[in-house]
Design an enzyme around this catalytic site. Structure first.
Site, PDB file in Angstrom:
ATOM      1  N   CYS A   1     -88.131  62.653  17.991  1.00  0.00           N
ATOM      2  CA  CYS A   1     -86.975  61.805  18.311  1.00  0.00           C
ATOM      3  C   CYS A   1     -86.189  61.382  17.072  1.00  0.00           C
ATOM      4  O   CYS A   1     -84.956  61.522  17.017  1.00  0.00           O
ATOM      5  CB  CYS A   1     -87.404  60.598  19.125  1.00  0.00           C
ATOM      6  SG  CYS A   1     -88.406  59.368  18.250  1.00  0.00           S
TER       7      CYS A   1
ATOM      8  N   HIS B   1     -89.192  54.736  19.668  1.00  0.00           N
ATOM      9  CA  HIS B   1     -88.385  55.867  20.162  1.00  0.00           C
ATOM     10  C   HIS B   1     -86.914  55.596  19.887  1.00  0.00           C
ATOM     11  O   HIS B   1     -86.459  54.445  19.919  1.00  0.00           O
ATOM     12  CB  HIS B   1     -88.605  56.077  21.656  1.00  0.00           C
ATOM     13  CG  HIS B   1     -88.024  57.358  22.169  1.00  0.00           C
ATOM     14  ND1 HIS B   1     -88.597  58.587  21.936  1.00  0.00           N
ATOM     15  CD2 HIS B   1     -86.892  57.593  22.883  1.00  0.00           C
ATOM     16  CE1 HIS B   1     -87.855  59.535  22.498  1.00  0.00           C
ATOM     17  NE2 HIS B   1     -86.806  58.960  23.070  1.00  0.00           N
TER      18      HIS B   1
ATOM     19  N   HIS C   1     -81.706  62.744  23.482  1.00  0.00           N
ATOM     20  CA  HIS C   1     -82.918  62.427  22.727  1.00  0.00           C
ATOM     21  C   HIS C   1     -83.943  63.539  22.885  1.00  0.00           C
ATOM     22  O   HIS C   1     -83.835  64.405  23.767  1.00  0.00           O
ATOM     23  CB  HIS C   1     -83.513  61.085  23.187  1.00  0.00           C
ATOM     24  CG  HIS C   1     -84.134  61.111  24.565  1.00  0.00           C
ATOM     25  ND1 HIS C   1     -85.291  60.436  24.877  1.00  0.00           N
ATOM     26  CD2 HIS C   1     -83.757  61.746  25.716  1.00  0.00           C
ATOM     27  CE1 HIS C   1     -85.615  60.641  26.144  1.00  0.00           C
ATOM     28  NE2 HIS C   1     -84.696  61.410  26.682  1.00  0.00           N
TER      29      HIS C   1
END
Length: 403
Positions: A318, A366, A378
């Protein structure tokens, strides 16, 4: 008087063994079975694996529990494992970055120590010339004799000797003392850096093991489901069914460690025009050209695999995706989620613009790249490629606009 219980008394029979059929027995059976199942699920499917536990043992227990869990509960546990793995991945990324910096610093210090040692030897040679000259003219001065002894530090501790040296000799001696101190300082810094590097590499290994264990447990859970169950799970936005068909790789090979700012091509075929229009719209809404280029890079990365520890161009985790996207716009971001969040001013959720970084979970584990209309691009987790998702899909924590 309290009665003493005999140590040879027959142990009480397990409740399950006494189930013979009445209403009370049936209720007891259901209660005991429920508790046994819940205990097994907690021990195998829901309790986080101890860091350092064997992958096979963790995966086997998780797989056994999957037979007794509903697909929804499997999805919840798999998503939790992925989130735990992502926390460890960010720790891994941070340790990797720190190890790289320590390695570079150690190399620089070693080069500097070598250069200053050469200067020290040259200064010592100059003092040797002074000593030889004094010897020819009637003896070696005590100052030089002491300096050229096996323990030069004795001279440095006796600074009063300098008062008896001539001006030329005093200059040479002072230069030697300065260089000797400099070399020793560099050597100490190099030793400290080497120790820091060793500690960081140990942490790197520990975080890597944790990631592998978490992903292995998630993979085993998914492999116990049917293809139809995995497909339904993926359709509901849960864990991606493909994760059970092959273990995601660590960031090695041509897909890892590269963030060279070279995005792939936009999807071809019937959706190409729509994709190009979406990129153009997001770029037009971006606050500046750098953000627009970051958004274009993220769109071009759609479909690329998640590879933990990787920064592109063929795979990303990510924070690797957001780092690579913004690098294409000419902005250098830190490597991890918990450092990227400080790469610019915080942005209120109501003021989000394409290119902003959106962070999730209380531990900031994240990150995605906002593209407008409540959506982001993402890299979700192993088995799930880079894709578009609503920012409401995970617990929103904060947003930053890189500067």
């Amino acid at each position: 008087m309290t009665a003493t219980v005999a140590s040879h008394r027959k142990p009480r029979q397990h409740p399950l063994a006494a189930l013979t059929g009445g209403a009370r027995s049936a209720r007891t059976a259901r209660t005991a079975a429920t508790l046994a199942l819940a205990g097994a699920a907690t021990a195998t499917g829901f309790a986080p694996a101890a860091e350092g536990a064997p992958v096979a043992a963790v995966a086997d227990k998780a797989g056994q529990a999957a037979h007794r869990l509903t697909p929804d509960r499997v999805k919840d546990r798999v998503n939790a494992l992925y989130q735990e793995a992502e926390v460890a991945t960010q720790s891994y990324n941070g340790a990797k970055e720190a190890a790289g910096a320590a390695r570079e610093e150690l190399s620089r210090l070693q080069d500097e120590a070598a250069r200053r040692t050469a200067e020290l030897n040259a200064a010592r040679g100059e003092l040797g010339t002074v000593a030889a000259s004094q010897y020819r003219s009637g003896g070696v001065d005590p100052t030089v004799r002491l300096l050229l002894s096996a323990d030069p530090q004795r001279y440095l501790d006796g600074a009063a000797v300098l008062e008896r040296a001539g001006s030329h000799q005093a200059t040479a001696v002072a230069g030697y003392a300065r260089r000797l101190g400099s070399v020793r300082q560099i050597q100490r810094r190099a030793e400290d850096t080497a120790q820091r590097l060793a500690d960081t590499e140990a942490a790197l290994k520990k975080h890597r093991v944790t990631v592998v264990h978490k992903l292995g447990a998630a993979e085993q859970l998914l492999n116990r489901l049917t293809a139809e169950q995995r497909q339904r799970m993926a359709g509901r936005g849960g864990a991606h069914g493909g994760a059970g068909r092959g273990r995601a790789g660590h960031g090695t090979g041509h897909g890892a460690g590269r963030g060279d700012g070279l995005p792939g091509k936009l999807p071809a075929g019937p959706g190409a025009a729509a994709a190009a229009a979406a990129v153009a719209q997001a770029a037009a809404q971006a606050p500046d050209p750098r953000a627009a280029r970051a958004v274009a890079y993220a769109y071009a990365a759609l479909g690329k695999p998640y590879v933990w520890g990787a920064t592109g161009p063929s795979g990303f985790d990510c924070s690797g995706l957001t780092q690579a996207a913004w690098r294409s716009g000419g902005v250098s971001l830190p490597r991890t989620t918990y450092t990227q969040i400080s790469s610019g001013p915080r942005i209120d959720r109501s003021r989000l613009a394409p290119g902003d970084l959106v962070f999730f979970y209380s531990g900031i584990s994240h990150v995605g790249l906002y593209i407008g209309d409540g959506k982001m691009i993402h890299a979700p987790h192993p088995g799930a490629p880079v894709r578009i998702a609503p920012i409401d899909q995970m617990p929103f924590a904060a947003a930053t606009r890189p500067a």
